[in-house]
Design an enzyme around this catalytic site. Structure first.
Site, PDB file in Angstrom:
ATOM      1  N   HIS A  68      20.838  54.805   4.502  1.00 36.92           N
ATOM      2  CA  HIS A  68      20.795  56.259   4.734  1.00 36.92           C
ATOM      3  C   HIS A  68      20.587  56.487   6.221  1.00 36.92           C
ATOM      4  O   HIS A  68      19.462  56.638   6.695  1.00 36.92           O
ATOM      5  CB  HIS A  68      19.667  56.878   3.893  1.00 36.92           C
ATOM      6  CG  HIS A  68      19.597  58.365   3.947  1.00 36.92           C
ATOM      7  ND1 HIS A  68      18.926  59.113   2.990  1.00 36.92           N
ATOM      8  CD2 HIS A  68      20.098  59.268   4.828  1.00 36.92           C
ATOM      9  CE1 HIS A  68      19.013  60.398   3.289  1.00 36.92           C
ATOM     10  NE2 HIS A  68      19.723  60.509   4.418  1.00 36.92           N
ATOM     11  N   GLU A  74      15.358  66.602  -1.403  1.00 43.80           N
ATOM     12  CA  GLU A  74      14.702  66.489  -0.086  1.00 43.80           C
ATOM     13  C   GLU A  74      13.873  67.766   0.076  1.00 43.80           C
ATOM     14  O   GLU A  74      12.655  67.749   0.024  1.00 43.80           O
ATOM     15  CB  GLU A  74      15.750  66.339   1.015  1.00 43.80           C
ATOM     16  CG  GLU A  74      15.184  66.290   2.428  1.00 43.80           C
ATOM     17  CD  GLU A  74      16.264  66.256   3.526  1.00 43.80           C
ATOM     18  OE1 GLU A  74      17.430  66.623   3.247  1.00 43.80           O
ATOM     19  OE2 GLU A  74      15.920  65.886   4.672  1.00 43.80           O
ATOM     20  N   HIS A 129      22.693  58.776   9.161  1.00 52.20           N
ATOM     21  CA  HIS A 129      23.809  59.631   9.589  1.00 52.20           C
ATOM     22  C   HIS A 129      24.150  59.166  10.995  1.00 52.20           C
ATOM     23  O   HIS A 129      23.310  59.279  11.893  1.00 52.20           O
ATOM     24  CB  HIS A 129      23.400  61.105   9.605  1.00 52.20           C
ATOM     25  CG  HIS A 129      22.945  61.587   8.266  1.00 52.20           C
ATOM     26  ND1 HIS A 129      23.773  62.259   7.395  1.00 52.20           N
ATOM     27  CD2 HIS A 129      21.749  61.467   7.635  1.00 52.20           C
ATOM     28  CE1 HIS A 129      23.097  62.543   6.298  1.00 52.20           C
ATOM     29  NE2 HIS A 129      21.881  62.081   6.412  1.00 52.20           N
ATOM     30  N   HIS A 131      22.708  63.686  -1.256  1.00 45.88           N
ATOM     31  CA  HIS A 131      21.361  64.125  -0.891  1.00 45.88           C
ATOM     32  C   HIS A 131      20.878  65.087  -1.979  1.00 45.88           C
ATOM     33  O   HIS A 131      21.600  66.027  -2.350  1.00 45.88           O
ATOM     34  CB  HIS A 131      21.375  64.897   0.427  1.00 45.88           C
ATOM     35  CG  HIS A 131      21.464  64.038   1.662  1.00 45.88           C
ATOM     36  ND1 HIS A 131      22.446  63.116   1.853  1.00 45.88           N
ATOM     37  CD2 HIS A 131      20.672  63.982   2.761  1.00 45.88           C
ATOM     38  CE1 HIS A 131      22.254  62.528   3.026  1.00 45.88           C
ATOM     39  NE2 HIS A 131      21.186  63.033   3.602  1.00 45.88           N
TER      40      HIS A 131
HETATM   41  N1  ADE Z   1      22.411  65.642   7.793  1.00 49.53           N
HETATM   42  C1  ADE Z   1      21.793  64.804   8.660  1.00 49.53           C
HETATM   43  N2  ADE Z   1      20.551  64.548   8.256  1.00 49.53           N
HETATM   44  C2  ADE Z   1      20.362  65.226   7.094  1.00 49.53           C
HETATM   45  C3  ADE Z   1      19.293  65.353   6.180  1.00 49.53           C
HETATM   46  N3  ADE Z   1      18.122  64.742   6.371  1.00 49.53           N
HETATM   47  N4  ADE Z   1      19.460  66.145   5.102  1.00 49.53           N
HETATM   48  C4  ADE Z   1      20.615  66.774   4.904  1.00 49.53           C
HETATM   49  N5  ADE Z   1      21.659  66.688   5.727  1.00 49.53           N
HETATM   50  C5  ADE Z   1      21.534  65.905   6.814  1.00 49.53           C
HETATM   51 ZN    ZN Z   2      20.181  62.308   5.314  1.00 47.65          ZN
END
Ligand code: ADE
Ligand code: ZN
Length: 343
Positions: free
Chosen positions: A22, A205, A24, A202
């Site tokens: 995970h 969160e 990005h 995702h």
């Molecule tokens: N894009 C980059 N980081 C993210 C995150 N933590 N949650 C959702 N989208 C993202």
């Molecule tokens: Zn993320």
């Protein structure tokens, strides 16, 4: 645990081989590289210096971060920019003993600015090939759809990416979670499954446990990114444990985006105690104060994690990865070598 024991566990966490699942890749863009690329590409930034940009990294929630994260990505224009960004990540990953990495990328952030899909994917996949060849890191790409945009936009993005199908192994769902539930993307994920793409999303969160249920049942997600809010729903926890659905958890991200008030409040120990396949990841390391080993180290210190818990987290990262049987056996063998006594 006493101080010496904590230091020993931190050292263990740092040296163990691991997978990162995970990350990005746009979130690995350090302020120094943002300024270098801005200069190289003649892009004007709304910040006077690297220090001024870094000072803006004080987030109150996911959206306050995303606004700055998308602004940072605006310096990426050419194939070499995407390559340089990913290569910088791989060098740091190697230093943290990452043997395998699955990188998220957000094509819509770039194609919306007129950058061709081809430029994005070629730059990133060339860096992945070099990571394999020059650093011994196996690496693959996961294309993420931005959930604040429409499903039509996601479908068009998928079609635009299909000529490059061999360069990505799966698809994900990221960006602003609350108000954009997985059910909004049922059709595009169905099409992705038909194409044989691996599915992640995702969920949980900032969003409620119901979004995790939707990701599982409507998108057929094989892994949940974050997922920490599953603990609010014991039936969901039991389902995640029964199916061994991995959670790619990101401790420093959760701290910096105020998902938890302090790292000592992080639910990682509860996730492990519930028998979940939880993993540690960096999410957007340039923005959240650390790469993979920093996440491990701060989590060990804050929660007093044991050697056994650290080993479980490293092992889970290999179990949760989308590699073939042979590659997984190689990864587990590396972990066994790193933990067997010398001699
Ligand atoms: N894009 C980059 N980081 C993210 C995150 N933590 N949650 C959702 N989208 C993202
Ligand atoms: Zn993320």
């Amino acid at each position: 645990m006493n101080t010496a024991e904590i230091e020993r566990t931190v050292a263990l966490a740092r040296r163990l081989p691991k997978a990162e699942l995970h990350i990005h890749i746009e979130g690995s863009l350090e302020p120094e590289l943002i300024f270098e690329l801005a200069q190289r590409n003649g892009v004007t930034l709304p910040y006077a210096s690297v220090e001024a940009l870094r000072a803006a990294y004080a987030f109150t929630d996911l959206q306050s971060f995303l606004d700055i994260y998308y602004a940072g990505a605006s310096v990426l224009l050419h194939e070499a920019d995407f390559y340089d960004m990913a290569w910088a990540y791989f060098e740091r990953a190697q230093a943290d003993h990452v043997l395998h990495a699955e990188l998220f990328f957000d094509p819509q952030t770039h194609t919306a600015r007129g950058v061709p899909m081809d430029t994005v994917i070629q730059g990133l996949s060339r860096a992945c090939a070099d990571a394999r060849e020059k650093l011994g890191i196996s690496a693959s790409l996961i294309l993420c759809f931005l959930r604040h945009l429409s499903e039509e936009d996601a479908l068009a993005t998928l079609e635009a990416a299909l000529p490059h199908r061999e360069h990505f192994i799966g698809v994900g769902l990221d960006s602003s979670e609350v108000g954009h539930p997985p059910e909004k993307f049922v059709r595009v994920f169905a099409r992705c499954r038909e194409l044989g793409l691996r599915i992640v999303a995702h969920a949980g969160e900032e969003g409620p446990p119901d979004y995790i249920w939707q990701a599982l049942e409507l998108l057929q997600a094989e892994r949940i990114d974050h997922g920490v809010r599953c603990l609010e729903d014991p039936v969901l926890v039991a389902e995640l444990a029964r199916r061994r659905i991995p959670l790619t958890v990101c401790p420093l991200s959760n701290l910096k985006l105020c998902v938890v008030p302090t790292l000592a409040d992080h639910p990682m120990r509860q996730l492990l105690a519930a028998g979940l396949c939880a993993t540690v990841n960096s999410d957007d390391p340039a923005y959240f104060g650390g790469y993979l080993n920093e996440n491990f180290e701060q989590l060990v210190r804050a929660l007093d994690l044991s050697d056994t818990e650290v080993l479980t987290l490293a092992r889970n990262s290999f179990e949760a990865s989308f590699v073939g049987d042979e590659e997984r056996a190689r990864l587990f063998a590396a972990l066994d070598r790193a933990t067997s006594p010398p001699g």
